[in-house]
Scaffold this motif. Structure first.
Motif, short mmCIF file in Angstrom:
data_model
loop_
_atom_site.label_atom_id
_atom_site.label_comp_id
_atom_site.label_asym_id
_atom_site.label_seq_id
_atom_site.Cartn_x
_atom_site.Cartn_y
_atom_site.Cartn_z
N GLY A 6 0.82 -1.21 0.00
CA GLY A 6 0.00 0.00 0.00
C GLY A 6 0.85 1.26 0.00
O GLY A 6 2.04 1.22 0.32
N ASN A 7 0.23 2.39 -0.36
CA ASN A 7 0.93 3.66 -0.42
C ASN A 7 0.51 4.57 0.73
O ASN A 7 1.28 4.79 1.66
CB ASN A 7 0.66 4.32 -1.77
N ARG A 10 -0.80 2.02 4.50
CA ARG A 10 0.32 1.09 4.28
C ARG A 10 0.43 0.11 5.44
O ARG A 10 0.42 0.50 6.60
CB ARG A 10 1.61 1.90 4.17
N ARG A 133 -2.61 -9.32 7.71
CA ARG A 133 -3.38 -8.74 6.60
C ARG A 133 -4.87 -8.69 6.94
O ARG A 133 -5.55 -7.71 6.64
CB ARG A 133 -3.22 -9.59 5.34
N ALA A 140 -9.63 -1.57 7.28
CA ALA A 140 -9.92 -1.00 5.95
C ALA A 140 -11.39 -1.19 5.59
O ALA A 140 -12.04 -0.28 5.06
CB ALA A 140 -9.01 -1.66 4.91
N ASP A 227 -0.50 1.70 -11.64
CA ASP A 227 -1.30 1.32 -10.48
C ASP A 227 -2.78 1.23 -10.83
O ASP A 227 -3.66 1.65 -10.06
CB ASP A 227 -1.08 2.31 -9.33
N ASP A 232 -3.52 -3.57 -9.22
CA ASP A 232 -3.27 -3.63 -7.77
C ASP A 232 -4.06 -4.77 -7.12
O ASP A 232 -3.57 -5.43 -6.20
CB ASP A 232 -3.61 -2.29 -7.11
N ALA A 236 -2.46 -7.92 -5.23
CA ALA A 236 -2.92 -8.25 -3.87
C ALA A 236 -3.33 -9.72 -3.79
O ALA A 236 -2.96 -10.43 -2.84
CB ALA A 236 -4.10 -7.36 -3.50
N LEU A 345 -7.84 -3.48 1.43
CA LEU A 345 -6.58 -2.72 1.54
C LEU A 345 -6.28 -1.98 0.24
O LEU A 345 -5.83 -0.82 0.26
CB LEU A 345 -5.43 -3.67 1.91
N VAL A 346 -6.54 -2.62 -0.90
CA VAL A 346 -6.33 -1.95 -2.19
C VAL A 346 -7.30 -0.78 -2.33
O VAL A 346 -6.91 0.33 -2.70
CB VAL A 346 -6.53 -2.95 -3.36
N ASP A 349 -6.65 2.30 -0.02
CA ASP A 349 -5.47 3.03 -0.49
C ASP A 349 -5.84 3.93 -1.67
O ASP A 349 -5.47 5.10 -1.73
CB ASP A 349 -4.39 2.01 -0.89
N HIS A 350 -6.63 3.39 -2.59
CA HIS A 350 -7.03 4.19 -3.76
C HIS A 350 -8.05 5.26 -3.39
O HIS A 350 -8.08 6.33 -4.01
CB HIS A 350 -7.53 3.28 -4.88
#
Ligand SMILES: Cc1cc2nc3c(=O)[nH]c(=O)nc-3n(C[C@H](O)[C@H](O)[C@H](O)COP(=O)(O)O)c2cc1C
Length: 359
Positions: A6-7, A10, A133, A140, A227, A232, A236, A345-346, A349-350
């Motif tokens: 993740g960015n 994270r 996770r 998340a 991305d 992504d 994942a 999680l993806v 992050d987005h």
């Protein structure tokens, strides 16, 4: 860093199957989200070994503890650290693996890469790593649900050749959780359970497909070009142990249609755009289009079988191995919360990236 994902939201997971415990550090979680262990534990219970007769009998309560990042039941915006202690450790059940590589497991490749490995319970290659996770994914999912109105689900669609027809737009969490295999079609679930029990009796394993679903994702999440949202999601899913393939929307079967047949026609109603079909799986150009996101991940029949097989030992001598110990005859039921977690999680992050750049 290979252990981080993740960015803006994270996570970094840590721990081995037979160390002191396993856990995660979550950095970038929004502040002021109500959060206690009670928000995390239900998903860990769905991931836990020993939860039914068709999963590994390893006895772990997997009680999560939040060590940092919350105050008076709310997130602070500071790193959230969570962990679970390893309890049911039996290194003696794995002694053969100290000197022999299980075919199609990670024993050989870890040895080749690091020159050392924790062979007890598979060390870091054990699915226990995914506890971190799933714990992070529960946060998340809560953020997505409460702040963005997004619902993330996953279910077992297929076990070997036994397949269910499920509508991703309509599938309900209660139906998924109504049986131990987590297939929302109870008649098909019965057949799956019978096959997995047969595998357990014969000491063999069997694979299948988990479908992931995200409903309520607005148009606009995802980043061109590297991305892309589906890229992504693919990463994942393929980062999960035992995953072998990923396809979104019409996936591989798209090649059977022409462009005219395959296109998702646009319509507008009440100032909102929608598509009359959803072969794109809710993503176009790497960006969500507002339709339901759905994709499939294939999990292999896992490597540890109680059947004698050819292999080599650490001295590179030909030998055979017959595994003992506690293993999953089919990972699908326990993979469901993992697919949900990685999807969430993806998406979170987005969501944060979209907010940072475009709002
Ligand atoms: C829920 C879950 C449970 C698993 N349980 C086992 C197991 O009992 N025995 C086993 O050999 N592998 C098991 N695995 C798979 C291994 O962790 C995985 O095969 C190994 O790390 C090698 O990675 P690869 O198969 O992706 O190449 C499990 C995976 C998942 C997702």
């Amino acid at each position: 860093m290979a252990n981080s994902f993740g960015n803006l939201f994270r996570i970094t997971t840590w721990g081995e199957s037979h160390g002191g415990g396993v856990g995660v550090v979550v950095d970038g979680c929004s502040p002021r989200l109500a959060l206690t262990e009670a928000d995390i534990q239900p998903d860990l219970d769905r991931r836990r070994p020993g939860q039914s007769k068709i999963v590994t009998p390893r006895k772990e309560a997997d009680r999560v503890e939040i060590l940092s990042g919350t105050f008076e039941g709310k997130t602070l915006g500071t790193p959230i650290s969570m962990w679970v202690r390893n309890e049911d450790q039996r290194p003696e059940a794995y002694t053969e693996m100290a000197t022999k590589f299980r075919p199609s497991h990670a024993d050989y490749t870890y040895q080749a890469k690091f020159g050392i490995r924790s062979w007890q319970g598979g060390g870091r290659t054990s699915a226990r790593e995914t506890i971190g996770r799933v714990a992070a994914g529960a946060i998340a999912k809560k953020l997505l649900r409460e702040r963005y109105g997004v619902e993330v689900l996953a279910y077992v669609q297929q076990v070997q050749k036994i397949s269910a027809e499920i509508d991703p737009d309509k599938v309900k969490f209660a139906d998924i959780e109504s049986n131990i295999v987590r297939c929302p079609d109870s008649a098909v679930a019965e057949k799956m359970i019978r096959l997995i029990e047969k595998m357990r009796r014969t000491g063999d394993t069997v694979g299948g497909i988990v479908t992931g679903v995200a409903r309520g994702v607005p148009a606009g999440w995802g980043e061109p070009v590297f991305d892309r949202l589906e890229a992504d999601l693919a990463k994942a899913m393929l980062s999960l142990p035992a995953s072998k393939a990923f396809e979104i929307g019409s996936g591989f079967s798209s090649i059977l249609l022409t462009g005219t047949q395959h296109n998702d026609a646009f319509r507008a109603k009440g100032g909102k755009v929608y598509t009359t079909t959803n072969r794109s799986g809710g993503i176009q150009g790497g960006i969500s289009n507002g339709q339901t996101i759905y994709f499939r991940t294939a999990f292999k029949p896992v490597a540890t079988v109680m059947v004698e097989q050819d292999t080599v030992d650490v001295d590179l001598k030909n030998t055979t191995i017959k595994s003992r110990g506690r293993h999953d005859p089919c990972v699908l039921p326990r993979a469901v919360p993992m697919v949900e977690a990685m999807t969430a999680l993806v998406l979170i992050d987005h969501a944060l990236r979209q907010k940072a750049q475009c709002e």
